[in-house]
Structures are given as C-alpha cells and as structure tokens.
Design a protein around this motif. Structure first.
Motif, PDB file in Angstrom:
ATOM      1  N   VAL A  82       0.820  -1.219   0.000  1.00 35.87           N
ATOM      2  CA  VAL A  82       0.000   0.000   0.000  1.00 35.87           C
ATOM      3  C   VAL A  82       0.852   1.267   0.000  1.00 35.87           C
ATOM      4  O   VAL A  82       0.328   2.359  -0.228  1.00 35.87           O
ATOM      5  N   MET A  83       2.163   1.135   0.238  1.00 35.08           N
ATOM      6  CA  MET A  83       3.038   2.308   0.212  1.00 35.08           C
ATOM      7  C   MET A  83       3.680   2.530  -1.147  1.00 35.08           C
ATOM      8  O   MET A  83       4.465   3.451  -1.325  1.00 35.08           O
ATOM      9  N   GLY A  84       3.353   1.684  -2.125  1.00 35.12           N
ATOM     10  CA  GLY A  84       3.840   1.916  -3.480  1.00 35.12           C
ATOM     11  C   GLY A  84       5.312   1.607  -3.676  1.00 35.12           C
ATOM     12  O   GLY A  84       5.781   0.539  -3.308  1.00 35.12           O
ATOM     13  N   TRP A  85       6.053   2.582  -4.236  1.00 33.33           N
ATOM     14  CA  TRP A  85       7.452   2.382  -4.616  1.00 33.33           C
ATOM     15  C   TRP A  85       8.330   3.455  -4.006  1.00 33.33           C
ATOM     16  O   TRP A  85       7.869   4.539  -3.666  1.00 33.33           O
ATOM     17  N   ARG A  86       9.617   3.130  -3.891  1.00 36.91           N
ATOM     18  CA  ARG A  86      10.631   4.107  -3.466  1.00 36.91           C
ATOM     19  C   ARG A  86      11.476   4.436  -4.690  1.00 36.91           C
ATOM     20  O   ARG A  86      11.942   3.547  -5.405  1.00 36.91           O
ATOM     21  N   ASP A 109       1.105  15.355   1.636  1.00 34.56           N
ATOM     22  CA  ASP A 109       0.354  14.293   0.957  1.00 34.56           C
ATOM     23  C   ASP A 109       0.903  12.922   1.341  1.00 34.56           C
ATOM     24  O   ASP A 109       0.156  11.972   1.588  1.00 34.56           O
ATOM     25  N   TYR A 110       2.218  12.838   1.362  1.00 33.53           N
ATOM     26  CA  TYR A 110       2.859  11.557   1.698  1.00 33.53           C
ATOM     27  C   TYR A 110       2.540  11.150   3.127  1.00 33.53           C
ATOM     28  O   TYR A 110       2.170   9.992   3.393  1.00 33.53           O
ATOM     29  N   HIS A 111       2.686  12.096   4.074  1.00 35.50           N
ATOM     30  CA  HIS A 111       2.413  11.760   5.471  1.00 35.50           C
ATOM     31  C   HIS A 111       0.950  11.390   5.672  1.00 35.50           C
ATOM     32  O   HIS A 111       0.636  10.463   6.425  1.00 35.50           O
TER      33      HIS A 111
END
Length: 247
Positions: A82-86, A109-111
């Motif tokens: 659910v956190m996608g990609w780095r 937005d990220y937080h």
C-alpha cells in the motif's frame, strides 16, 4: 539498497535514514568500522521520492528500463504494497521523464497517506530508546528477521513474537475534524471514556495520525486531552496487516 550488481564488484550499500539523525547514524556506524577499509559518507546529491499507488508495477519498471540513467533506485516499498514504490534519483532529475503522467505532490500528501495506512516512519514515530519493534509493527513490514543470527534484543523480540503476547501496537487514528498544526504534544495520553489510559499519541496531521494503543481498548470510545479539552478519536486495524494480527 545494494548498488553493486554481483559479488565480484566492490560493494556499495545505500542506507536510507531519517535526515534528523544523519550525523548520529554515521557516528554509530563508524564505531563498528574498526580497521576495515570502509568509507561511510552522506549522499547529499541524491533525492528520495515516494511513488504512491496509482501506477502499475509494470509501467514503472518499463519507465525505469528506458531511462535507467536518471533513476538510481526504483523498487517496491519493502514495508507493504500500500506504500507503493521508493524512487531515488540524482538531484534535479526530471520526474515526469522517469514516470510519465506522474503528479508531484508535497510531503504532507505523503504523510497523510502513511498515517491513513498506519505506517510509522522516522524518529518521531519511533522514539529512540522508547519504541519497541513488535509494538511498532516491524514484523509486519519486513523489519525483523526471526531466522538470522544474533542481534541486540533478539532473544526478547523472538520470545515475545512466538508467545504472541503483544498488548499494544501502533495504529492509525482518525479525528472528527482537522486539528491545528502542532497542537498535540508528543506522547500525549489517550484515554477511554472512563478515564483509563489507552495509549499515547505519536504523530499526525489534519484529521489523521498514528498512536500506540492497547489493543483491548481500540473498540471503545477514545479521546485525547489537548489543553484541557477532550477530543474524540477512533482507531482502526489496517487492512494490509496479516489477518490473524489482532494479538
């Protein structure tokens, strides 16, 4: 992240960390350097990005293959899907070229995204000397190995894990209305309707946040005492947790 491609190459390891403890981490690592020929230095010419879900893994991989010279690292977030990609690039790289049709958000937005998912990050969410790995859900985020060799705290962590007695965990919380920025002191107590302590606030923004809560109290009405005023909140179990994870 391992930057060298095969064992014959000189090893290059990139460590992602909270910028607030950059100096402390370098000092700590150098304690164990002894007389080894190891160079430890900050990579100040790099930028770190979070690519939150919206792009498929195939599209991202294809973009990287075509423009590998602009992206140093593009990999699934190791904590949870659910956190996608780095994404790690050289400073000044054009993100729209690396990931076409992407939209650049801001750090808030990220937080908000990670608070909603109950993902802790950095020294504010993991107070050094205070946060415990299992209560912080590191076993759910590929942050603990129960098969590797010895490390500090291994025996206690492994025993607690296998006994399954974890009474408190970091959980996402939701307030009925956005809170003023920096209005909640770190470690503020969260209580039940009867006034019994249920946990402590860790971090948040707007109407979202994360808190260390007793699992036995999460279905009860909860509130946070802010400057003498009681603010109601609700807690939830993240959907990405392993299903039997209510211990």
């Amino acid at each position: 992240f391992r930057l060298h491609e095969n064992p014959e190459e000189e090893p290059h390891i990139l460590l992602e960390c909270d910028s607030g403890v950059l100096d402390a981490i370098q000092k700590h690592l150098k304690l164990y350097k002894i007389r080894r020929k190891v160079n430890i230095a900050p990579c100040l010419d790099l930028s770190l990005w979070a690519v939150v879900p919206g792009e498929s893994a195939g599209d991202l991989a294809g973009s990287l293959a075509k423009r590998a010279d602009q992206a140093l690292i593009l990999t699934p977030d190791p904590r949870t899907d659910v956190m996608g990609w780095r994404l790690i690039t050289k400073k000044g790289a054009n993100l729209s070229e690396i990931i076409p049709e992407s939209h650049v958000g801001n750090i808030q937005d990220y937080h908000r995204h990670r608070y909603k998912q109950g993902i802790p990050e950095g020294v504010k969410d993991f107070p050094p000397g205070v946060a415990l790995p299992l209560e912080s859900n590191l076993a759910y985020m590929n942050g603990i190995s129960f098969t590797k060799g010895c490390y500090i705290g291994q025996e206690l962590t492994a025993r607690t894990h296998h006994m399954g007695v974890i009474r408190k965990r970091l959980l996402p919380i939701h307030f009925p209305a956005p809170l003023p920025r920096d209005s909640i002191p770190e470690g503020a107590e969260i209580v039940t309707e009867s006034g019994k302590s249920a946990g402590k606030f860790r971090a948040g923004g707007g109407e979202l946040g994360i808190a260390l809560l007793r699992l036995a109290n999460i279905n009860e009405p909860l509130c946070l005492n802010i400057a003498g005023e009681k603010v109601k909140l609700t807690a939830s179990i993240p959907e990405w947790w392993p299903k039997p994870a209510s211990k």
